[in-house]
Write a protein that holds these residues in place. Sequence first.
Motif, PDB file in Angstrom:
ATOM      1  N   ASP A 124     -59.898 -71.059 -43.811  1.00  0.00           N
ATOM      2  CA  ASP A 124     -59.427 -69.691 -44.053  1.00  0.00           C
ATOM      3  C   ASP A 124     -59.888 -69.209 -45.424  1.00  0.00           C
ATOM      4  O   ASP A 124     -60.187 -70.029 -46.307  1.00  0.00           O
ATOM      5  CB  ASP A 124     -57.896 -69.636 -44.014  1.00  0.00           C
ATOM      6  N   PRO A 125     -59.911 -67.886 -45.649  1.00  0.00           N
ATOM      7  CA  PRO A 125     -60.212 -67.367 -46.983  1.00  0.00           C
ATOM      8  C   PRO A 125     -59.237 -67.934 -48.031  1.00  0.00           C
ATOM      9  O   PRO A 125     -58.071 -68.173 -47.734  1.00  0.00           O
ATOM     10  CB  PRO A 125     -60.043 -65.859 -46.820  1.00  0.00           C
ATOM     11  N   GLN A 126     -59.735 -68.121 -49.229  1.00  0.00           N
ATOM     12  CA  GLN A 126     -58.977 -68.756 -50.305  1.00  0.00           C
ATOM     13  C   GLN A 126     -58.678 -67.788 -51.443  1.00  0.00           C
ATOM     14  O   GLN A 126     -59.511 -66.943 -51.776  1.00  0.00           O
ATOM     15  CB  GLN A 126     -59.786 -69.931 -50.891  1.00  0.00           C
ATOM     16  N   ILE A 127     -57.503 -67.960 -52.039  1.00  0.00           N
ATOM     17  CA  ILE A 127     -57.215 -67.258 -53.292  1.00  0.00           C
ATOM     18  C   ILE A 127     -57.372 -68.268 -54.421  1.00  0.00           C
ATOM     19  O   ILE A 127     -57.237 -69.477 -54.212  1.00  0.00           O
ATOM     20  CB  ILE A 127     -55.798 -66.643 -53.326  1.00  0.00           C
ATOM     21  N   ILE A 128     -57.671 -67.767 -55.597  1.00  0.00           N
ATOM     22  CA  ILE A 128     -57.658 -68.604 -56.794  1.00  0.00           C
ATOM     23  C   ILE A 128     -56.456 -68.147 -57.612  1.00  0.00           C
ATOM     24  O   ILE A 128     -56.324 -66.970 -57.934  1.00  0.00           O
ATOM     25  CB  ILE A 128     -58.966 -68.469 -57.599  1.00  0.00           C
ATOM     26  N   ARG A 129     -55.578 -69.099 -57.891  1.00  0.00           N
ATOM     27  CA  ARG A 129     -54.364 -68.812 -58.662  1.00  0.00           C
ATOM     28  C   ARG A 129     -54.602 -69.276 -60.097  1.00  0.00           C
ATOM     29  O   ARG A 129     -54.985 -70.422 -60.325  1.00  0.00           O
ATOM     30  CB  ARG A 129     -53.162 -69.518 -58.035  1.00  0.00           C
ATOM     31  N   ILE A 130     -54.378 -68.355 -61.039  1.00  0.00           N
ATOM     32  CA  ILE A 130     -54.613 -68.629 -62.458  1.00  0.00           C
ATOM     33  C   ILE A 130     -53.358 -68.287 -63.262  1.00  0.00           C
ATOM     34  O   ILE A 130     -52.541 -67.471 -62.822  1.00  0.00           O
ATOM     35  CB  ILE A 130     -55.831 -67.844 -62.998  1.00  0.00           C
ATOM     36  N   PRO A 131     -53.212 -68.867 -64.452  1.00  0.00           N
ATOM     37  CA  PRO A 131     -52.063 -68.514 -65.298  1.00  0.00           C
ATOM     38  C   PRO A 131     -52.169 -67.065 -65.777  1.00  0.00           C
ATOM     39  O   PRO A 131     -53.274 -66.558 -66.010  1.00  0.00           O
ATOM     40  CB  PRO A 131     -52.177 -69.464 -66.482  1.00  0.00           C
ATOM     41  N   GLU A 132     -51.017 -66.440 -65.934  1.00  0.00           N
ATOM     42  CA  GLU A 132     -50.978 -65.059 -66.435  1.00  0.00           C
ATOM     43  C   GLU A 132     -51.663 -64.938 -67.795  1.00  0.00           C
ATOM     44  O   GLU A 132     -52.222 -63.899 -68.125  1.00  0.00           O
ATOM     45  CB  GLU A 132     -49.529 -64.600 -66.586  1.00  0.00           C
ATOM     46  N   VAL A 168     -63.281 -73.127 -53.066  1.00  0.00           N
ATOM     47  CA  VAL A 168     -63.365 -72.006 -52.107  1.00  0.00           C
ATOM     48  C   VAL A 168     -64.514 -72.262 -51.129  1.00  0.00           C
ATOM     49  O   VAL A 168     -64.367 -72.100 -49.914  1.00  0.00           O
ATOM     50  CB  VAL A 168     -63.541 -70.658 -52.847  1.00  0.00           C
ATOM     51  N   ILE A 169     -65.650 -72.686 -51.662  1.00  0.00           N
ATOM     52  CA  ILE A 169     -66.819 -72.988 -50.827  1.00  0.00           C
ATOM     53  C   ILE A 169     -66.526 -74.184 -49.910  1.00  0.00           C
ATOM     54  O   ILE A 169     -66.798 -74.138 -48.710  1.00  0.00           O
ATOM     55  CB  ILE A 169     -68.053 -73.275 -51.716  1.00  0.00           C
ATOM     56  N   GLN A 170     -65.963 -75.242 -50.493  1.00  0.00           N
ATOM     57  CA  GLN A 170     -65.689 -76.461 -49.728  1.00  0.00           C
ATOM     58  C   GLN A 170     -64.734 -76.214 -48.559  1.00  0.00           C
ATOM     59  O   GLN A 170     -64.825 -76.875 -47.535  1.00  0.00           O
ATOM     60  CB  GLN A 170     -65.065 -77.525 -50.646  1.00  0.00           C
ATOM     61  N   LYS A 171     -63.802 -75.287 -48.750  1.00  0.00           N
ATOM     62  CA  LYS A 171     -62.792 -75.003 -47.726  1.00  0.00           C
ATOM     63  C   LYS A 171     -63.234 -73.908 -46.758  1.00  0.00           C
ATOM     64  O   LYS A 171     -62.496 -73.549 -45.856  1.00  0.00           O
ATOM     65  CB  LYS A 171     -61.475 -74.612 -48.386  1.00  0.00           C
ATOM     66  N   SER A 172     -64.446 -73.396 -46.946  1.00  0.00           N
ATOM     67  CA  SER A 172     -64.949 -72.323 -46.089  1.00  0.00           C
ATOM     68  C   SER A 172     -65.256 -72.854 -44.692  1.00  0.00           C
ATOM     69  O   SER A 172     -65.443 -74.065 -44.506  1.00  0.00           O
ATOM     70  CB  SER A 172     -66.208 -71.701 -46.701  1.00  0.00           C
ATOM     71  N   PRO A 173     -65.336 -71.955 -43.710  1.00  0.00           N
ATOM     72  CA  PRO A 173     -65.663 -72.382 -42.347  1.00  0.00           C
ATOM     73  C   PRO A 173     -66.996 -73.139 -42.259  1.00  0.00           C
ATOM     74  O   PRO A 173     -67.184 -73.962 -41.373  1.00  0.00           O
ATOM     75  CB  PRO A 173     -65.722 -71.073 -41.561  1.00  0.00           C
ATOM     76  N   ASP A 174     -67.914 -72.888 -43.199  1.00  0.00           N
ATOM     77  CA  ASP A 174     -69.216 -73.554 -43.182  1.00  0.00           C
ATOM     78  C   ASP A 174     -69.138 -75.038 -43.541  1.00  0.00           C
ATOM     79  O   ASP A 174     -70.001 -75.819 -43.143  1.00  0.00           O
ATOM     80  CB  ASP A 174     -70.183 -72.880 -44.148  1.00  0.00           C
TER      81      ASP A 174
END
Length: 171
Positions: free
Chosen positions: A62-70, A91-97
């Motif tokens: 699934d599409p990924q978000i990147i969570r960063i500190p405020e 994000v790339i590693q978890k992509s459908p590809d």
Amino acid sequence: MKSKSEIVQILQSYHELGQTEAAALFLLEEFDIKHPNFKGIKFREKAEPSFILFTAEGEIGDPQIIRIPENAFEFPFELIINLLAHEMIHVIQKSPDYKIQDRNEREWQAYCEMCFHEIFPKVPNASKKQRLFFANKALEYYNRMEKDGKLQKKYSSQKLEIEQFIKNLEK
């Protein structure tokens, strides 16, 4: 590409305006760190100098978000851009590809990227101390792989490169 001083000035302006997401997106654009599986930036609790946590979140495939500190942009930009690149690798590693299932393999690849910048060559080096940390974390994840298993064999030559990288930094 903008100079380091221009980038730092832009990041400082975003930070002063409380536009952390805009600052992160600016860095992703400026350093050509993109992937179609990237969904966006979200925030987490403030970071401390001794512990800055970025994560890529979402189910594999699934599409990924990147969570960063405020407060991410209170820290050196070279560190922040390397942390963003690390998460974009996820994000790339978890992509459908790719759908790389093994966490140790994902972390190994992401920490190696922080050392060598092969996928994102525009990313600048972090400090020597931080690069040593990244390289040692890579080895930590390599050592968590099954001893003499498929993954350790797959990455054995890269492991030698990481070990040489550490030796060179320690000189």
